[in-house]
Design a protein around this motif. Structure first.
Motif, PDB file in Angstrom:
ATOM      1  N   LYS A  82      37.308 -32.955   8.174  1.00 36.77           N
ATOM      2  CA  LYS A  82      35.982 -33.238   8.254  1.00 36.77           C
ATOM      3  C   LYS A  82      35.390 -32.305   9.389  1.00 36.77           C
ATOM      4  O   LYS A  82      34.156 -31.176   9.385  1.00 36.77           O
ATOM      5  CB  LYS A  82      34.971 -34.816   8.835  1.00 36.77           C
ATOM      6  CG  LYS A  82      33.927 -34.516   9.088  1.00 36.77           C
ATOM      7  CD  LYS A  82      33.456 -36.000   9.322  1.00 36.77           C
ATOM      8  CE  LYS A  82      33.540 -37.147   7.588  1.00 36.77           C
ATOM      9  NZ  LYS A  82      32.811 -38.624   8.223  1.00 36.77           N
ATOM     10  N   MET A  83      36.194 -32.112  10.632  1.00 35.64           N
ATOM     11  CA  MET A  83      36.300 -31.418  11.658  1.00 35.64           C
ATOM     12  C   MET A  83      36.670 -29.425  11.526  1.00 35.64           C
ATOM     13  O   MET A  83      35.308 -28.969  11.642  1.00 35.64           O
ATOM     14  CB  MET A  83      37.321 -32.131  12.632  1.00 35.64           C
ATOM     15  CG  MET A  83      36.707 -32.923  13.785  1.00 35.64           C
ATOM     16  SD  MET A  83      38.147 -33.240  14.390  1.00 35.64           S
ATOM     17  CE  MET A  83      37.807 -31.801  15.733  1.00 35.64           C
ATOM     18  N   VAL A  84      37.300 -29.439  10.558  1.00 34.08           N
ATOM     19  CA  VAL A  84      37.627 -28.181  10.122  1.00 34.08           C
ATOM     20  C   VAL A  84      35.891 -27.799   8.425  1.00 34.08           C
ATOM     21  O   VAL A  84      35.603 -27.063   8.977  1.00 34.08           O
ATOM     22  CB  VAL A  84      38.319 -28.079   8.291  1.00 34.08           C
ATOM     23  CG1 VAL A  84      38.331 -26.877   7.788  1.00 34.08           C
ATOM     24  CG2 VAL A  84      39.864 -28.040   9.780  1.00 34.08           C
ATOM     25  N   ASN A  85      35.864 -28.391   8.801  1.00 29.96           N
ATOM     26  CA  ASN A  85      34.127 -28.285   7.619  1.00 29.96           C
ATOM     27  C   ASN A  85      32.881 -28.405   8.579  1.00 29.96           C
ATOM     28  O   ASN A  85      31.989 -27.550   8.032  1.00 29.96           O
ATOM     29  CB  ASN A  85      34.097 -29.664   7.044  1.00 29.96           C
ATOM     30  CG  ASN A  85      34.555 -29.295   5.565  1.00 29.96           C
ATOM     31  OD1 ASN A  85      35.609 -28.424   5.317  1.00 29.96           O
ATOM     32  ND2 ASN A  85      35.212 -30.702   5.078  1.00 29.96           N
ATOM     33  N   LEU A 118      36.077 -37.235  19.589  1.00 39.19           N
ATOM     34  CA  LEU A 118      36.327 -37.968  18.415  1.00 39.19           C
ATOM     35  C   LEU A 118      35.240 -38.923  17.351  1.00 39.19           C
ATOM     36  O   LEU A 118      36.006 -38.635  16.358  1.00 39.19           O
ATOM     37  CB  LEU A 118      37.579 -37.992  18.513  1.00 39.19           C
ATOM     38  CG  LEU A 118      38.789 -37.680  18.892  1.00 39.19           C
ATOM     39  CD1 LEU A 118      40.063 -37.556  18.727  1.00 39.19           C
ATOM     40  CD2 LEU A 118      38.604 -35.760  18.201  1.00 39.19           C
ATOM     41  N   ASN A 119      34.556 -39.743  18.521  1.00 40.27           N
ATOM     42  CA  ASN A 119      33.901 -40.713  17.189  1.00 40.27           C
ATOM     43  C   ASN A 119      32.338 -40.690  17.499  1.00 40.27           C
ATOM     44  O   ASN A 119      32.140 -41.633  16.777  1.00 40.27           O
ATOM     45  CB  ASN A 119      34.206 -42.289  18.015  1.00 40.27           C
ATOM     46  CG  ASN A 119      36.600 -43.215  18.041  1.00 40.27           C
ATOM     47  OD1 ASN A 119      36.613 -42.271  17.167  1.00 40.27           O
ATOM     48  ND2 ASN A 119      36.737 -43.490  18.602  1.00 40.27           N
ATOM     49  N   ASN A 120      32.084 -39.812  17.915  1.00 44.03           N
ATOM     50  CA  ASN A 120      30.563 -39.984  18.260  1.00 44.03           C
ATOM     51  C   ASN A 120      30.501 -38.590  17.206  1.00 44.03           C
ATOM     52  O   ASN A 120      30.248 -37.461  17.679  1.00 44.03           O
ATOM     53  CB  ASN A 120      30.521 -38.879  20.092  1.00 44.03           C
ATOM     54  CG  ASN A 120      29.148 -39.710  20.121  1.00 44.03           C
ATOM     55  OD1 ASN A 120      28.095 -38.990  18.782  1.00 44.03           O
ATOM     56  ND2 ASN A 120      28.191 -40.371  20.563  1.00 44.03           N
ATOM     57  N   GLU A 121      29.924 -38.817  16.040  1.00 42.80           N
ATOM     58  CA  GLU A 121      30.159 -37.809  14.431  1.00 42.80           C
ATOM     59  C   GLU A 121      28.865 -36.254  15.157  1.00 42.80           C
ATOM     60  O   GLU A 121      28.979 -35.565  14.821  1.00 42.80           O
ATOM     61  CB  GLU A 121      30.128 -38.476  13.341  1.00 42.80           C
ATOM     62  CG  GLU A 121      30.175 -37.163  12.744  1.00 42.80           C
ATOM     63  CD  GLU A 121      30.451 -37.671  11.259  1.00 42.80           C
ATOM     64  OE1 GLU A 121      29.108 -37.740  10.192  1.00 42.80           O
ATOM     65  OE2 GLU A 121      31.582 -38.383  10.464  1.00 42.80           O
ATOM     66  N   GLU A 122      27.825 -36.914  15.617  1.00 37.48           N
ATOM     67  CA  GLU A 122      26.430 -36.476  15.358  1.00 37.48           C
ATOM     68  C   GLU A 122      26.946 -35.543  16.773  1.00 37.48           C
ATOM     69  O   GLU A 122      26.827 -34.201  17.001  1.00 37.48           O
ATOM     70  CB  GLU A 122      25.735 -37.398  15.756  1.00 37.48           C
ATOM     71  CG  GLU A 122      23.719 -36.234  15.787  1.00 37.48           C
ATOM     72  CD  GLU A 122      22.655 -37.109  15.795  1.00 37.48           C
ATOM     73  OE1 GLU A 122      21.578 -36.552  15.405  1.00 37.48           O
ATOM     74  OE2 GLU A 122      22.746 -38.353  16.141  1.00 37.48           O
ATOM     75  N   VAL A 123      27.693 -35.662  18.337  1.00 41.85           N
ATOM     76  CA  VAL A 123      27.986 -34.952  19.218  1.00 41.85           C
ATOM     77  C   VAL A 123      28.685 -33.975  19.104  1.00 41.85           C
ATOM     78  O   VAL A 123      28.682 -32.959  18.991  1.00 41.85           O
ATOM     79  CB  VAL A 123      27.912 -35.975  20.277  1.00 41.85           C
ATOM     80  CG1 VAL A 123      28.957 -34.892  21.312  1.00 41.85           C
ATOM     81  CG2 VAL A 123      26.622 -36.612  20.854  1.00 41.85           C
ATOM     82  N   LEU A 124      29.432 -34.394  18.112  1.00 41.68           N
ATOM     83  CA  LEU A 124      30.580 -33.383  17.866  1.00 41.68           C
ATOM     84  C   LEU A 124      30.441 -32.632  17.094  1.00 41.68           C
ATOM     85  O   LEU A 124      30.404 -31.297  17.271  1.00 41.68           O
ATOM     86  CB  LEU A 124      31.609 -34.008  16.640  1.00 41.68           C
ATOM     87  CG  LEU A 124      33.225 -33.089  17.173  1.00 41.68           C
ATOM     88  CD1 LEU A 124      34.211 -32.715  17.821  1.00 41.68           C
ATOM     89  CD2 LEU A 124      34.198 -34.144  16.132  1.00 41.68           C
ATOM     90  N   LYS A 125      29.626 -32.450  15.750  1.00 44.20           N
ATOM     91  CA  LYS A 125      28.746 -31.255  15.356  1.00 44.20           C
ATOM     92  C   LYS A 125      28.385 -30.109  15.788  1.00 44.20           C
ATOM     93  O   LYS A 125      28.652 -29.254  15.037  1.00 44.20           O
ATOM     94  CB  LYS A 125      28.517 -31.892  13.464  1.00 44.20           C
ATOM     95  CG  LYS A 125      27.859 -31.345  12.630  1.00 44.20           C
ATOM     96  CD  LYS A 125      27.220 -31.659  11.958  1.00 44.20           C
ATOM     97  CE  LYS A 125      25.887 -30.526  10.486  1.00 44.20           C
ATOM     98  NZ  LYS A 125      26.642 -31.920   9.429  1.00 44.20           N
TER      99      LYS A 125
END
Length: 288
Positions: A82-85, A118-125
């Motif tokens: 998911k992170m790669v995408n 790692l657990n905050n998907e919106e921030v990470l994206k």
């Protein structure tokens, strides 16, 4: 042998009667089957997860793992993919470098920052896809992520070479990795996806409020150093922590190096100088 790359190892199986092992890994969203010596497989003490590998190809065209170094980080295969995408242009190398940096954080008081990102998907994206500046350095999609990784790598490595303690090196790494994360605040909270200039240091404190709050209640000294490294500095500010100089130099080096590269991007490779705002900028390359 090719340059080491980051891959997700799915499994390593030893051959029944041969001194070899089979390694299955994901690279560029493809599953690759490779062979490696049994000794290499045993020495890595690793079965699956993120790893940095050096590969080559034998005369029969088989992929051969020549070296393998695990990256011990609490991340699943699904999270990695998911992170790669999420990353601009599906940059597997940057994602690997990012997770490798997080794996260096072992001080328990700093671990909430690893969990947070790692657990905050919106921030990470947004962190992975945003620009670092409007028209200066890393002013393209994914530039913020690239700049943050460069600054964190240089800060951590230089601090270690200069003899700073492990806790200072790790605090510097966390500060460097998230020193500009406040730049995503407008996109996160103001429905504005374009880069906005502003007091991003203040926004950084707003975004990191939860892990900073946990740190403040656990260790006031680390909290004091980290907040000092993250804070905006007024003119005439007197540095209290020597590692701040290390972080500042890393930040400046990453920004100015990228800015220089951008000036030459549209020029032929044999051009060795260009004019920027009336000043001449030079470079050397293999054609010089």
């Amino acid at each position: 042998m090719n340059k080491p790359i980051f891959v997700w190892v799915k499994n390593i199986k030893f051959g029944a009667h041969l001194p070899t092992a089979n390694c299955e890994f994901i690279s560029s969203n493809n599953v690759v089957n490779a062979i490696m010596t049994a000794e290499t497989a045993r020495n890595c003490q690793f079965a699956h997860g993120l790893a940095q590998v050096a590969i080559a190809h034998d005369y029969q065209g088989n992929t051969v793992v020549c070296a393998i170094k695990p990256v011990h980080i609490q991340c699943t295969e699904g999270q990695f993919i998911k992170m790669v995408n999420f990353s601009h242009n599906k940059n597997e190398g940057l994602v690997g470098r990012f997770l490798k940096l997080l794996s260096f954080v072992s001080v328990k008081e700093l671990l909430p920052f690893v969990v947070f990102i790692l657990n905050n998907e919106e921030v990470l994206k947004l962190f992975m896809r945003s620009e670092a500046s409007f028209k200066h350095h890393h002013c393209y999609l994914g530039g913020l992520f690239e700049h943050s990784i460069e600054v964190a790598e240089m800060t951590y490595q230089n601090a270690k070479h200069l003899g700073h303690s492990d806790i200072e090196c790790q605090t510097g790494l966390v500060a460097a990795l998230f020193h500009d994360i406040g730049k995503i605040y407008p996109a996160l909270n103001m429905n504005n996806e374009k880069y906005c200039s502003g007091s991003h240091e203040s926004y950084t404190f707003a975004l990191l409020a939860k892990p900073l709050g946990e740190l403040g209640s656990r260790n006031s000294r680390i909290f004091s150093m980290l907040t000092e490294l993250l804070a905006g500095k007024p003119f005439g500010h007197k540095t209290r922590y020597p590692i701040e100089h290390v972080l500042k130099q890393a930040d400046r080096s990453s920004a100015e190096s990228n800015y220089a590269k951008i000036q030459f991007d549209a020029l032929p490779s044999h051009y060795y100088f260009t004019k920027v705002n009336g000043n001449v900028m030079y470079r050397l390359n293999s054609a010089s």
